[in-house]
Design an enzyme around this catalytic site. Structure first.
Site, short mmCIF file in Angstrom:
data_model
loop_
_atom_site.label_atom_id
_atom_site.label_comp_id
_atom_site.label_asym_id
_atom_site.label_seq_id
_atom_site.Cartn_x
_atom_site.Cartn_y
_atom_site.Cartn_z
N SER A 30 9.25 21.86 32.83
CA SER A 30 9.63 21.90 31.42
C SER A 30 8.54 22.57 30.59
CB SER A 30 9.83 20.49 30.90
OG SER A 30 10.73 19.81 31.72
N HIS A 61 17.23 23.81 31.34
CA HIS A 61 16.84 24.57 32.53
C HIS A 61 17.88 25.65 32.84
CE1 HIS A 61 13.66 21.74 33.75
NE2 HIS A 61 14.45 20.84 33.23
N HIS A 83 17.25 19.14 40.84
CA HIS A 83 16.72 17.78 40.98
C HIS A 83 17.69 16.93 41.80
CE1 HIS A 83 14.99 19.28 37.16
NE2 HIS A 83 13.94 18.57 37.49
N TYR A 85 18.35 13.95 41.16
CA TYR A 85 19.14 13.10 40.26
C TYR A 85 20.38 13.81 39.71
CZ TYR A 85 16.70 15.45 36.35
OH TYR A 85 16.19 16.37 35.48
N GLU A 86 20.44 15.13 39.84
CA GLU A 86 21.64 15.84 39.42
C GLU A 86 22.76 15.69 40.45
OE1 GLU A 86 20.52 19.81 37.25
OE2 GLU A 86 19.03 19.39 38.78
N ALA A 113 6.82 18.31 34.54
CA ALA A 113 6.57 17.38 33.44
C ALA A 113 6.46 16.00 34.06
CB ALA A 113 7.72 17.42 32.46
N MET A 210 10.15 13.24 38.36
CA MET A 210 11.39 13.20 39.13
C MET A 210 11.62 14.45 39.99
SD MET A 210 13.82 11.75 36.10
CE MET A 210 13.26 10.43 34.99
N SER A 211 10.53 15.16 40.30
CA SER A 211 10.73 16.41 41.05
C SER A 211 9.63 16.56 42.10
CB SER A 211 10.69 17.59 40.08
OG SER A 211 9.42 17.70 39.46
N ASN A 234 4.51 12.48 28.14
CA ASN A 234 4.70 11.18 27.47
C ASN A 234 3.89 10.12 28.22
OD1 ASN A 234 7.06 11.83 29.48
ND2 ASN A 234 6.82 9.60 29.51
N HIS A 246 14.26 12.37 26.70
CA HIS A 246 14.18 13.72 27.27
C HIS A 246 13.70 14.70 26.20
CE1 HIS A 246 15.00 16.99 29.98
NE2 HIS A 246 15.85 17.54 29.14
N1 HPA Z 1 9.03 9.37 34.13
C1 HPA Z 1 9.62 10.13 35.05
N2 HPA Z 1 9.73 11.44 34.94
C2 HPA Z 1 9.21 12.03 33.85
C3 HPA Z 1 8.58 11.30 32.85
C4 HPA Z 1 8.48 9.88 33.00
O1 HPA Z 1 7.92 9.17 32.16
N3 HPA Z 1 8.18 12.19 31.91
C5 HPA Z 1 8.56 13.42 32.34
N4 HPA Z 1 9.19 13.32 33.51
#
Ligand code: HPA
Length: 275
Positions: A30, A61, A83, A85-86, A113, A210-211, A234, A246
């Site tokens: 990201s 994306h 990903h 999760y998709e 990210a 998550m990647s 974050n 997000h």
């Molecule tokens: N958790 C999981 N994946 C992420 C986060 C998070 O806090 N921030 C960016 N991708």
């Protein structure tokens, strides 16, 4: 279909269009999308044009590869990651890396990210991944051995020590703080619960995302050297009063893109100079 057959077809499509094979596969997380604007005379190929690769869907994306030169290095830039999760399976998520290797890439440079777990890792911090924890509990290596890969890849130096040293040196020269850390890969798509973050902190995770893990597993099985950089977007769940979103991830990505972009370009230039 045998393992690798659609990839062979994709390789055929690309080899007909590329002036030179890539040396580095650069996966953009990201906020790094703008790096592609620095490429001159690049060849753009969307995922949809390649057998075995779907169009990416997650907000923000775009799924395509750009082939060309960045900082003097022939790169295959992947903008838009697949990903788990998709709903893509492990083989699909790893397909871009396997394609890059089939085309001749020796190095995987991933950016992502991530949420900051270790104290001091704030939004905007950059982390040099020194190791990972696979809490996706899935692997693209399950099943028949993929052509050109090994059954039991060693993961003790999954994130190449020489590349890490080079990245640290470049960061130092640029006055950028690049903190080594452990990346916990989780499945998502929900953010973690505070209890999960507490658990991850206790077992040694510094950042969570998550990647990255499936790509690195496939790269190592194929003998590629890996370098990974996380941009903390974050504080991880429960570590700040704010709720996670997000949008926050994307906004921090955009704000910090310039620093990360310069670092990535510096690393590529250093690769060109030294290796
Ligand atoms: N958790 C999981 N994946 C992420 C986060 C998070 O806090 N921030 C960016 N991708």
């Amino acid at each position: 279909m045998t393992p690798g057959s659609s990839l062979e077809a994709a390789r055929g499509v690309l080899e007909a269009r590329l002036p030179r094979p890539p040396r580095v596969h650069l996966v953009l997380g990201s906020g790094l999308g703008k790096i592609a604007e620095q490429m001159e005379e690049s060849v753009a190929v969307s995922f949809g044009e390649l057998p075995g690769l779907p169009a990416a869907t997650v907000a923000g994306h775009a799924g395509r590869f750009l082939f060309g030169e960045l900082a003097g290095v022939d790169v295959m830039v992947q903008s838009g990651r697949l990903h788990l999760y998709e709903g893509w399976d492990e083989a699909t998520v790893a397909a871009p890396v396997r394609l890059a290797r089939a085309l001749g890439a020796e190095i995987l440079l991933v950016t992502n990210a991530a949420g900051g777990i270790r104290s001091g890792l704030e939004p905007g911090s950059l982390v040099l991944i020194r190791d990972h924890l696979n809490f996706q509990l899935r692997s693209p290596l399950v099943g028949p051995v993929f052509p050109g890969e090994v059954r039991f890849p060693d993961m003790t130096e999954a994130y190449d020590p020489h590349l890490r040293e080079l990245a640290s040196r470049v960061a130092g020269e640029q006055g950028v703080v690049l903190t080594p850390g452990v990346y916990a890969g989780v499945l998502g798509p929900s953010f973690e619960t505070p209890a999960e973050i507490d658990f991850l902190a206790r077992i040694g995770a510094d950042v969570v995302g998550m990647s990255t893990v499936p790509e690195v597993l496939a790269a190592r099985a194929g003998g590629m050297r890996c370098l990974g950089i996380s941009l903390v977007t974050n504080l991880a769940a429960g570590l700040s009063p704010e709720k996670l979103s997000h949008r926050e991830v994307m906004e921090t990505g955009d704000r910090s893109a310039a620093v990360l972009q310069r670092l990535v370009l510096g690393i590529l230039a250093a690769l060109e100079g030294r290796e």
